[in-house]
Design an enzyme around this catalytic site. Structure first.
Site, short mmCIF file in Angstrom:
data_model
loop_
_atom_site.label_atom_id
_atom_site.label_comp_id
_atom_site.label_asym_id
_atom_site.label_seq_id
_atom_site.Cartn_x
_atom_site.Cartn_y
_atom_site.Cartn_z
N ILE A 96 25.89 -131.67 62.95
CA ILE A 96 26.84 -131.24 63.98
C ILE A 96 26.15 -131.25 65.34
CG2 ILE A 96 28.29 -129.34 64.78
CD1 ILE A 96 28.32 -128.44 61.75
N CYS A 97 26.81 -131.84 66.33
CA CYS A 97 26.31 -131.89 67.71
C CYS A 97 24.90 -132.51 67.71
CB CYS A 97 26.36 -130.49 68.33
SG CYS A 97 26.21 -130.53 70.13
N GLU A 98 23.92 -131.84 68.28
CA GLU A 98 22.56 -132.40 68.30
C GLU A 98 22.05 -132.62 66.87
OE1 GLU A 98 19.48 -129.73 69.54
OE2 GLU A 98 18.35 -131.29 70.53
N GLY B 220 23.75 -133.66 64.52
CA GLY B 220 24.32 -134.93 64.09
C GLY B 220 23.43 -136.09 64.52
N ALA C 21 29.76 -134.58 63.20
CA ALA C 21 30.83 -133.98 64.00
C ALA C 21 30.32 -133.76 65.41
CB ALA C 21 31.29 -132.67 63.39
#
Lengths: 263, 385
Positions: free
Chosen positions: B164-166, B168, B188
């Site tokens: 998720i985010c970083e 990811g 995501a």
């Protein structure tokens, strides 16, 4: 490179003018007070509060105080500024640079002269450091004012857009929440537009740089203080942390190699 | 042009008078707002700190390396699904607690209810002692070790990583470097192409990308050198500025709009708790994140190096699902969608969620769209052999 003495001389002149104006103002005020008290002592009927206040010549004091301010900020109270009509939502009125451009600029130049003067190994360094620190604070104030100018202009534009789109008659008949939503949408759009502009980006970058310079200066002062009292400085602690980090990295690598060999 | 407001004698009204008149007309609405604010205030004054708990789904720490922990969640379904375990990896700019905000808004719970074995990475709280940790440490060493642990617990079989985010970006890089560990890669709101497509940005999209690219290398060095870290307070302030009016009005108009709804107020406070808990980002890793990725876009150009090896996203060999938010102010859509250019079409899927960056996990709508979509994708693509 500027001559350090020149900077100190200019600074001294400003202080001297300011001090003279200050003492002149004080002298007249004290003189009036003396006259009033001696009159009161000689004539008890004149010692009411009103007479006491009336004994001060406020016009004269203001003139003298005005002189003090002018010693610091030459363009103070120029007629063109005073006579300009004030319109509350004109973005130009909120341009803080119009209010803050005088003394800090003079000071910044002087401080620059001091800080950039010839450096000797052990002489006058604290003075120069103090001048640098002061100048950096002024730089930060200037950057903050410039950033505020960009933001205030954005709010002014948002208001102008809203007042063009929604008349007072419209506001009278429409639901207040809808009006508020409309205002917030216009404000949000304008702020986002402004944030995307190069003027905003540059003003914020300058503010960031100026703020970091002040913070770095504070840290240098803290390091100097630690040195004086023989406490570990941040640089020394960071060096240790780096060494520990490198050792931990090495240990993890070796553990993996050993685990790999066992498997 | 609308007519100018005039006084009774026909002269144009002063701007200030117009504003005052307008204020009078909205006074009744102001009173109404005041009543709602009082109702909310009453609830707020009765809420104790312990009522605002987040991340309460039971779990056990099963692996630790330095400050980094992996927790395994206790099952909520009677029957375990025949799919590989999922290891969830959040970024360093916020906390993983966001994926388990409250009982009815929890990605973790949704996966557990579907019978999936769930593990979550917790990066801990980095301090200045951790300022020299870099991308090699986080991607290869820490995340790599966490994945290895879950793979070992899965009898050596590959697992699904949900970044998720970083997190990811970390997961995508690791999937390219060590494809044998991955049964599937779910992402995501994860940036891949850090420049994105500015010509497609909507108003307010991509501000962060422009803002960082407007700084030079010295600026980035100064930001990090001053604290040794990228301060959480600073990143929080930048994120808040991406939605300026929402950030300015959430504690007044936002709370007023809740109108004394206790459940909504508690939800609001849980979000506040999560937002306030923003750790500092380790300095060296942040330097690489900002310079090599945000400024130089090294991941898509194939120049991003982890532990001495260039990351080639074309090496990702597992099925991929990429979830992005259509109104994401932090990660532009085109920055996430860029992954499609590196993964074979038959192994790549997308979900475009109609919401914002964090809404992907905490909004009511997301519980159906994102969690169900993810469970469906896992079920279709990753039957455990």
């Amino acid at each position: 490179m500027a001559d350090a003495d020149q900077g100190f001389e200019k600074m001294f002149d400003i202080w001297k003018e300011g001090q003279e104006a200050f003492f002149e103002a004080q002298k007249k005020a004290v003189s009036r007070m003396n006259e009033m008290f001696s009159a009161s002592l000689n004539n008890p009927e004149q010692s009411s509060l009103r007479d006491w206040i009336g004994a001060f010549d406020f016009d004269m004091s203001f003139t003298d105080w005005d002189g003090l301010i002018k010693a610091w900020a030459a363009p103070w109270g120029s007629k063109s500024d005073q006579e300009k009509p004030f319109t509350p939502f004109d973005p130009e009125n909120w341009n803080l640079q119009n209010w803050q451009q005088y003394t800090p600029e003079q000071l910044r130049l002087i401080l620059g002269n001091i800080a950039q003067g010839p450096r000797f190994a052990d002489m006058a360094t604290p003075h120069r450091d103090a001048a640098e620190a002061w100048r950096e604070v002024l730089d930060y104030q200037k950057a903050a004012a410039e950033f505020s100018t960009v933001m205030q202009a954005a709010w002014g534009r948002a208001y102008q857009t809203f007042s063009k789109q929604y008349s007072l008659d419209y506001l009278k008949v429409n639901d207040g929440n809808e009006n508020l939503e409309a205002w917030l949408k216009i404000a949000n759009d304008e702020l986002l537009e402004t944030q995307g502009s190069q003027a905003f980006m540059d003003a914020q970058k300058q503010l960031l740089r100026a703020g970091l310079a002040v913070k770095a200066r504070q840290q240098k002062a803290a390091e100097d203080w630690c040195n004086i009292y023989q406490l570990p400085t941040r640089t020394e602690v960071d060096d240790l942390a780096k060494t520990v980090q490198e050792l931990k990295r090495e240990v993890r690598k070796l553990k993996k190699e050993i685990a790999g060999k066992k498997a | 042009m609308l007519p100018i407001a005039r006084n009774t004698d026909g002269t144009p009204m002063d701007e200030g008078d117009v504003a005052l008149e307008a204020w009078k007309y909205v006074l009744s609405d102001v009173m109404d707002a005041g009543v709602k604010a009082v109702r909310t205030g009453e609830i707020l004054s009765g809420v104790s700190q312990c009522a605002v708990e987040i991340a309460e789904t039971p779990s056990d720490i099963v692996f630790q390396i330095d400050k980094v922990c992996v927790s395994r969640y206790r099952p909520l379904a009677k029957v375990r699904a025949d799919v590989p375990p999922v290891l969830i990896c959040y970024g360093l700019f916020g906390r993983q607690t966001m994926i388990d905000l409250q009982e009815d808004r929890s990605l973790v719970r949704n996966l557990l209810k579907a019978g999936i074995d769930v593990y979550v990475v917790d990066w801990g709280t980095p301090t200045r002692v951790d300022q020299f940790l870099n991308m090699d440490d986080y991607i290869d060493d820490y995340l790599g070790s966490c994945v290895e642990h879950v793979v070992a617990a899965n009898d050596g079989k590959p697992v699904t990583i949900f970044g998720i985010c970083e997190g990811g970006t970390f997961a995508a890089a690791l999937a390219a470097l060590r494809p044998e560990l991955f049964a599937g890669l779910a992402l995501a709101i994860a940036p891949i192409d850090f420049h994105g497509k500015p010509e497609e940005f909507w108003r307010g999209e991509g501000f962060l990308n422009r803002w960082i690219r407007n700084l030079n290398d010295d600026d980035i060095d100064r930001i990090i050198d001053v604290d040794g870290m990228l301060p959480g307070g600073m990143t929080g302030a930048v994120f808040s500025s991406l939605t300026p009016v929402t950030s300015m009005t959430k504690y007044n108009l936002g709370l007023k709009a809740l109108d004394g709804d206790e459940a909504a107020i508690l939800n609001f406070l849980r979000m506040e708790k999560w937002i306030a808990d923003r750790p500092d980002h380790p300095g060296e890793a942040a330097r690489q994140w900002l310079k090599q990725l945000y400024r130089d876009n090294a991941l898509t150009s194939g120049e991003f190096v982890v532990s001495g090896r260039k990351v080639d996203l074309r090496s990702i060999a597992c099925p991929v699902i990429n979830i992005f938010a259509m109104q994401d102010h932090i990660i532009p859509i085109s920055c996430s969608k860029a992954l499609s250019e590196f993964v074979a079409e038959d192994r790549y899927e997308e979900i475009g969620f109609p919401g914002g960056h964090v809404g992907v996990f905490v909004s009511r709508k997301a519980q159906g769209v994102v969690a169900d979509g993810l469970v469906d994708w896992i079920g279709r693509t990753q039957i455990e052999k």
